[in-house]
Design a protein around this motif. Structure first.
Motif, PDB file in Angstrom:
ATOM      1  N   TYR A   1     -31.174  -3.027   5.948  1.00 13.74           N
ATOM      2  CA  TYR A   1     -31.482  -3.879   4.799  1.00 13.74           C
ATOM      3  C   TYR A   1     -30.411  -4.942   4.562  1.00 13.74           C
ATOM      4  N   GLN A   2     -29.518  -5.118   5.521  1.00  9.39           N
ATOM      5  CA  GLN A   2     -28.450  -6.119   5.462  1.00  9.39           C
ATOM      6  C   GLN A   2     -27.459  -5.856   4.330  1.00  9.39           C
ATOM      7  N   VAL A   3     -27.340  -4.600   3.961  1.00  8.66           N
ATOM      8  CA  VAL A   3     -26.325  -4.160   3.002  1.00  8.66           C
ATOM      9  C   VAL A   3     -25.176  -3.550   3.802  1.00  8.66           C
ATOM     10  N   THR A   4     -23.960  -4.022   3.574  1.00 12.32           N
ATOM     11  CA  THR A   4     -22.825  -3.498   4.311  1.00 12.32           C
ATOM     12  C   THR A   4     -22.044  -2.496   3.464  1.00 12.32           C
ATOM     13  N   VAL A   5     -21.472  -1.507   4.140  1.00  9.27           N
ATOM     14  CA  VAL A   5     -20.710  -0.440   3.493  1.00  9.27           C
ATOM     15  C   VAL A   5     -19.405  -0.274   4.267  1.00  9.27           C
ATOM     16  N   ASN A   6     -18.295  -0.592   3.648  1.00 12.91           N
ATOM     17  CA  ASN A   6     -17.006  -0.566   4.332  1.00 12.91           C
ATOM     18  C   ASN A   6     -15.925   0.050   3.460  1.00 12.91           C
ATOM     19  N   GLN A   7     -14.799   0.381   4.099  1.00 13.73           N
ATOM     20  CA  GLN A   7     -13.660   0.945   3.383  1.00 13.73           C
ATOM     21  C   GLN A   7     -12.387   0.170   3.692  1.00 13.73           C
ATOM     22  N   VAL A   8     -11.562   0.016   2.670  1.00 15.59           N
ATOM     23  CA  VAL A   8     -10.234  -0.565   2.812  1.00 15.59           C
ATOM     24  C   VAL A   8      -9.238   0.560   2.541  1.00 15.59           C
ATOM     25  N   ALA A   9      -8.269   0.734   3.442  1.00 13.43           N
ATOM     26  CA  ALA A   9      -7.319   1.841   3.328  1.00 13.43           C
ATOM     27  C   ALA A   9      -5.900   1.299   3.163  1.00 13.43           C
ATOM     28  N   PRO A  10      -5.443   1.129   1.927  1.00 11.56           N
ATOM     29  CA  PRO A  10      -4.088   0.613   1.706  1.00 11.56           C
ATOM     30  C   PRO A  10      -3.020   1.620   2.105  1.00 11.56           C
ATOM     31  N   GLY A  11      -1.848   1.086   2.426  1.00 11.95           N
ATOM     32  CA  GLY A  11      -0.658   1.906   2.528  1.00 11.95           C
ATOM     33  C   GLY A  11       0.000   1.994   1.163  1.00 11.95           C
ATOM     34  N   TRP A  12       1.269   2.328   1.149  1.00 11.34           N
ATOM     35  CA  TRP A  12       2.030   2.410  -0.111  1.00 11.34           C
ATOM     36  C   TRP A  12       2.287   0.983  -0.574  1.00 11.34           C
ATOM     37  N   THR A  13       1.510   0.533  -1.533  1.00 15.25           N
ATOM     38  CA  THR A  13       1.404  -0.882  -1.860  1.00 15.25           C
ATOM     39  C   THR A  13       2.257  -1.283  -3.060  1.00 15.25           C
ATOM     40  N   ILE A  14       2.860  -2.442  -2.965  1.00 16.52           N
ATOM     41  CA  ILE A  14       3.629  -3.009  -4.076  1.00 16.52           C
ATOM     42  C   ILE A  14       2.671  -3.527  -5.133  1.00 16.52           C
ATOM     43  N   SER A  15       2.880  -3.095  -6.369  1.00 18.35           N
ATOM     44  CA  SER A  15       2.043  -3.513  -7.489  1.00 18.35           C
ATOM     45  C   SER A  15       2.921  -4.020  -8.625  1.00 18.35           C
ATOM     46  N   ASP A  16       2.287  -4.388  -9.732  1.00 15.64           N
ATOM     47  CA  ASP A  16       3.044  -4.869 -10.901  1.00 15.64           C
ATOM     48  C   ASP A  16       4.053  -3.828 -11.372  1.00 15.64           C
ATOM     49  N   LYS A  17       3.684  -2.565 -11.269  1.00 17.61           N
ATOM     50  CA  LYS A  17       4.597  -1.504 -11.706  1.00 17.61           C
ATOM     51  C   LYS A  17       5.899  -1.548 -10.909  1.00 17.61           C
ATOM     52  N   ASP A  18       5.796  -1.768  -9.600  1.00 24.52           N
ATOM     53  CA  ASP A  18       6.998  -1.874  -8.769  1.00 24.52           C
ATOM     54  C   ASP A  18       7.818  -3.100  -9.154  1.00 24.52           C
ATOM     55  N   ARG A  19       7.138  -4.192  -9.409  1.00 24.92           N
ATOM     56  CA  ARG A  19       7.858  -5.422  -9.763  1.00 24.92           C
ATOM     57  C   ARG A  19       8.602  -5.253 -11.080  1.00 24.92           C
ATOM     58  N   GLU A  20       7.969  -4.571 -12.014  1.00 29.00           N
ATOM     59  CA  GLU A  20       8.605  -4.342 -13.317  1.00 29.00           C
ATOM     60  C   GLU A  20       9.787  -3.385 -13.200  1.00 29.00           C
TER      61      GLU A  20
END
Length: 253
Positions: free
Chosen positions: A179-198
């Motif tokens: 049906y032309q619907v795609t299903v995928n996954q993104v697998a981050p590593g230990w990612t820098i976020s706002d919490k890390d910046r703060e």
């Protein structure tokens, strides 16, 4: 070549969280209207809504427990009230808990991870995929983790939930692909976020030393891959598990 999501609506679960808010902002900058799901952080969701509306996109906030069928149905009804259709679903929300060895990990943690990884994804699929199938267009994107391939000590509840999620997404990709619907996954590593910046914790040398690119990724780099998968540029990619971690884990053939 630009990522153009104009005329589309994206739902991001856990959009008020560290990674979710950057995904929501990025998809909005690509032109999408945004359904901002949150569980508890109403103030951050409202702040994100104002930001997205400030760049000229429509946005709505929705509180829901995404492990409960009735609440997901109610979320769908509110989401459809925004534009009449949801074109992109990003399953990002996950329950947080304390990691301990298997013998010490409470059974409740395994249940919570199964519910927030697998059951959430099933409920989102049942709520939003039928309309995508009818329109023969849609994107489902699950946020997995590099931990699914690492299986390190103390990760058992998280890994079991995310590996269950992986199996579900692979089956779902085969069931709705025609049906032309795609299903995928993104697998981050230990990612820098706002919490890390703060907290000034961006550098984690013990982790970085094992990463081929010798650094941690950023929340924006995760959001960029989500935006790509949400777009027509990724129209022939489905069933993929895409690590975004500088090569820290590499799927094999």
């Amino acid at each position: 070549m630009n990522i153009d999501l104009r005329g589309q609506t994206a739902l991001i679960t856990g959009a008020s969280g560290q990674l979710g808010r950057v995904m929501a902002r990025t998809l909005a900058l690509c032109g999408a209207d945004i359904v901002i799901h949150y569980m508890r952080n109403e103030s951050k969701a409202a702040e994100l809504q104002a930001e997205i509306e400030g760049i000229g996109r429509r946005a709505v906030t929705v509180q829901a427990d995404v492990t409960k069928a009735g609440e997901v149905t109610a979320m769908k009804e509110r989401a459809l009230g925004l534009t009449g259709a949801v074109d992109i679903v990003v399953a990002n929300a996950v329950v947080q808990y304390k990691w301990t060895p298997v013998l010490d990990q409470p059974i409740e943690d395994y249940i919570s991870q199964f519910e927030s990884c697998v059951i959430q994804s099933v409920l989102l699929a049942k709520a939003f995929l039928p309309d995508m199938v009818k329109r023969k267009k849609g994107r489902v994107i699950g946020i997995n983790t590099e931990c699914s391939m690492q299986n390190f000590p103390s990760q058992s509840a998280y890994v079991s939930g995310k590996r269950g999620m992986d199996g579900l997404y692979r089956v779902l990709a085969k069931e709705v692909g025609e049906y032309q619907v795609t299903v995928n996954q993104v697998a981050p590593g230990w990612t820098i976020s706002d919490k890390d910046r703060e907290n000034l914790t961006e550098r984690q040398e013990s982790y970085e030393s094992n990463v081929p690119m010798k650094r941690r990724g950023t929340d924006q780099e995760i959001a960029n891959v989500v935006a790509f998968l949400a777009s027509d540029l990724a129209s022939f990619i489905t069933g993929a598990f895409i690590p975004v971690n500088g090569g820290n884990v590499m799927p094999t053939i």
